[in-house]
Design a protein around this motif. Sequence first.
Motif, PDB file in Angstrom:
ATOM      1  N   GLY A  15      23.495  46.539  13.334  1.00  0.00           N
ATOM      2  CA  GLY A  15      22.045  46.660  13.205  1.00  0.00           C
ATOM      3  C   GLY A  15      21.323  45.371  13.521  1.00  0.00           C
ATOM      4  N   VAL A  16      21.848  44.271  13.015  1.00  0.00           N
ATOM      5  CA  VAL A  16      21.228  42.964  13.253  1.00  0.00           C
ATOM      6  C   VAL A  16      21.298  42.589  14.730  1.00  0.00           C
ATOM      7  CG1 VAL A  16      21.470  40.498  12.768  1.00  0.00           C
ATOM      8  CG2 VAL A  16      21.610  42.158  10.899  1.00  0.00           C
ATOM      9  N   VAL A  17      22.434  42.820  15.359  1.00  0.00           N
ATOM     10  CA  VAL A  17      22.619  42.431  16.760  1.00  0.00           C
ATOM     11  C   VAL A  17      21.760  43.283  17.685  1.00  0.00           C
ATOM     12  CG1 VAL A  17      24.303  42.534  18.637  1.00  0.00           C
ATOM     13  CG2 VAL A  17      24.845  41.311  16.535  1.00  0.00           C
ATOM     14  N   ARG A  18      21.644  44.545  17.418  1.00  0.00           N
ATOM     15  CA  ARG A  18      20.808  45.384  18.290  1.00  0.00           C
ATOM     16  C   ARG A  18      19.359  44.918  18.267  1.00  0.00           C
ATOM     17  NH1 ARG A  18      23.364  51.451  17.084  1.00  0.00           N
ATOM     18  NH2 ARG A  18      25.328  51.071  18.217  1.00  0.00           N
ATOM     19  N   SER A  19      18.859  44.587  17.105  1.00  0.00           N
ATOM     20  CA  SER A  19      17.490  44.094  16.998  1.00  0.00           C
ATOM     21  C   SER A  19      17.350  42.745  17.685  1.00  0.00           C
ATOM     22  CB  SER A  19      17.097  43.988  15.523  1.00  0.00           C
ATOM     23  OG  SER A  19      15.800  43.474  15.383  1.00  0.00           O
ATOM     24  N   ALA A  20      18.333  41.877  17.502  1.00  0.00           N
ATOM     25  CA  ALA A  20      18.286  40.554  18.122  1.00  0.00           C
ATOM     26  C   ALA A  20      18.350  40.651  19.640  1.00  0.00           C
ATOM     27  CB  ALA A  20      19.444  39.706  17.593  1.00  0.00           C
ATOM     28  N   ALA A  21      19.203  41.543  20.157  1.00  0.00           N
ATOM     29  CA  ALA A  21      19.301  41.713  21.603  1.00  0.00           C
ATOM     30  C   ALA A  21      17.995  42.235  22.182  1.00  0.00           C
ATOM     31  CB  ALA A  21      20.449  42.663  21.935  1.00  0.00           C
TER      32      ALA A  21
END
Length: 269
Positions: A15-21
């Motif tokens: 979840g964190v990585v998708r938002s960051a990407a």
Amino acid sequence: MGAARPAELLEVAVGVVRSAAATAHRMWGEGVAAVATKSTATDVVTAADRAVEQQVTGELRRLRPGDAVLGEEYGEGPPAAAGGVRWIVDPIDGTVNYLYGLPYHAVSLAAEVDGRVVAGVVRNIATGDEWTATLGGGAYRAGRRLRGSAETDFGQALVATGFGYDPARRAHQARVVAELIPHVRDIRRLGAAALDLCLAAEGRVDVYYEKGLAVWDMAAGALVAAEAGLRVTGLRGSAPGPDMLVAAPSALYDALHDRLADLDASGGP
């Protein structure tokens, strides 16, 4: 907050990585430029590197207060409690590719417990391709379990590698490549270690090696590769680290390892 199960940590990481990407992709669309250099004049950092790391750190601290976070741009914050989780983030792996608009750059995030990475995710910012792994749970992309390359002939192996930013180190690495390339199918230098490891896990390259990786370069990608069945080591019995990381399926590992050892690939500056 103490350690959770690897699957729970992976869910947080994804979840964190998708938002960051998504943030990194939006910032690239708005225009990106180098804002500083790090180890050398060619080792750049962008505003997006810093913004993405701050976003990841803030979200992790909101979701899992008490965990530690180690990032490429801002270092390490307060330590985790005993037995707790340390998150390892590379906000944009492949910053030069990102700067030039080459679609080979990623956000990488791993969760480490007691010094061992137990969950990791790598997401290509440009394409949305995403690789995940949990310790003992396998490695996946788009729901498909990864098994690495089925190649058994080292002479037919497509080898991925990378180069450091220091000119003297690059010269040594170039000499290694010059001696290695006559013995393999070909060599690729794509420019993002986390993605190289994921491509090796998927068998889209056969093997990968590189000297000079930091922990954030390899934490998530190395878990993906290992969980796909690759051997992920250093040279001569050492653990993977700054001196060398080798990732290869068992059928190709000895040939790659021994050639790199003979060429002193972990030596030089």
